[in-house]
Design an enzyme around this catalytic site. Structure first.
Site, PDB file in Angstrom:
ATOM      1  N   PRO A  11       0.797  -1.223   0.000  1.00 22.37           N
ATOM      2  CA  PRO A  11       0.000   0.000   0.000  1.00 22.37           C
ATOM      3  C   PRO A  11       0.833   1.277   0.000  1.00 22.37           C
ATOM      4  O   PRO A  11       1.865   1.359   0.657  1.00 22.37           O
ATOM      5  CB  PRO A  11      -0.841  -0.102   1.279  1.00 22.37           C
ATOM      6  CG  PRO A  11      -0.165  -1.112   2.131  1.00 22.37           C
ATOM      7  CD  PRO A  11       0.547  -2.040   1.196  1.00 22.37           C
ATOM      8  N   ASN A  12       0.356   2.219  -0.771  1.00 24.38           N
ATOM      9  CA  ASN A  12       0.878   3.581  -0.883  1.00 24.38           C
ATOM     10  C   ASN A  12       2.182   3.690  -1.665  1.00 24.38           C
ATOM     11  O   ASN A  12       2.649   4.792  -1.920  1.00 24.38           O
ATOM     12  CB  ASN A  12       1.032   4.238   0.497  1.00 24.38           C
ATOM     13  CG  ASN A  12      -0.282   4.319   1.217  1.00 24.38           C
ATOM     14  OD1 ASN A  12      -1.265   4.800   0.655  1.00 24.38           O
ATOM     15  ND2 ASN A  12      -0.327   3.831   2.437  1.00 24.38           N
ATOM     16  N   ASN A  75       7.612  -5.612  -0.178  1.00 21.80           N
ATOM     17  CA  ASN A  75       7.488  -4.438   0.670  1.00 21.80           C
ATOM     18  C   ASN A  75       6.007  -4.349   1.008  1.00 21.80           C
ATOM     19  O   ASN A  75       5.207  -3.878   0.209  1.00 21.80           O
ATOM     20  CB  ASN A  75       7.962  -3.172  -0.036  1.00 21.80           C
ATOM     21  CG  ASN A  75       7.932  -1.960   0.868  1.00 21.80           C
ATOM     22  OD1 ASN A  75       7.215  -1.936   1.858  1.00 21.80           O
ATOM     23  ND2 ASN A  75       8.691  -0.941   0.523  1.00 21.80           N
ATOM     24  N   ALA A  78       2.584  -0.743   5.418  1.00 26.99           N
ATOM     25  CA  ALA A  78       2.041  -0.782   6.774  1.00 26.99           C
ATOM     26  C   ALA A  78       1.506  -2.164   7.153  1.00 26.99           C
ATOM     27  O   ALA A  78       1.438  -2.492   8.342  1.00 26.99           O
ATOM     28  CB  ALA A  78       0.933   0.263   6.932  1.00 26.99           C
TER      29      ALA A  78
END
Length: 143
Positions: A11-12, A75, A78
């Site tokens: 995420p992100n 990766n 969070a």
């Protein structure tokens, strides 16, 4: 022998270059992906890259990887700190997974220093910017 790897951005990470450039740098995800593919080729590896902001999509991709890839660079963003579902998916697939982070997670917010996925990963690399991914490519090539 490792021949084909999967890189999963969580995420992100699609906002690299825009999101907190002081932490993550000013280069975007396309630059990172291109560099990862180049590093993989230098190591004689085939590489596929996937990004999702959705926990279930990451789990599905990990499950599918067990039949197609020899190793994974993940990766989890969070999700690293609380996703037992991703942890269980890593444990279930029986191929090496290397956890990576662009920033030094131990030098940031306290909650970031806890990884629920690390115990089921082959290893963890953090704090080297995009180099964390490049080191993980090299590590998989040497397994």
């Amino acid at each position: 022998m490792i021949k084909k790897i999967l890189v999963i951005h969580g995420p992100n990470l699609n906002l690299l270059g825009e999101r907190e450039p002081g932490v993550y740098g000013s280069a975007g995800i396309d630059t990172l992906n291109s560099n990862i593919i180049d590093r993989a080729k230098e190591q004689g590896l085939e590489c596929e890259i996937f990004q999702s902001n959705h926990e279930g999509a990451i789990i599905d991709k990990l499950h599918a990887a067990r039949n197609t890839f020899d190793g994974v660079i993940l990766n989890a963003g969070a999700y690293t700190h609380y996703s037992y579902a991703i942890r269980d998916a890593i444990a279930a697939i029986k191929i090496p997974v290397i956890e990576v982070h662009i920033s030094n997670v131990f030098a940031r917010d306290e909650f970031r220093s806890n990884s629920v996925i690390a115990p089921v990963c082959k290893g963890s690399i953090s704090g080297f910017g995009f180099g964390s991914y490049y080191l993980a490519v090299q590590a998989l090539a040497e397994l």
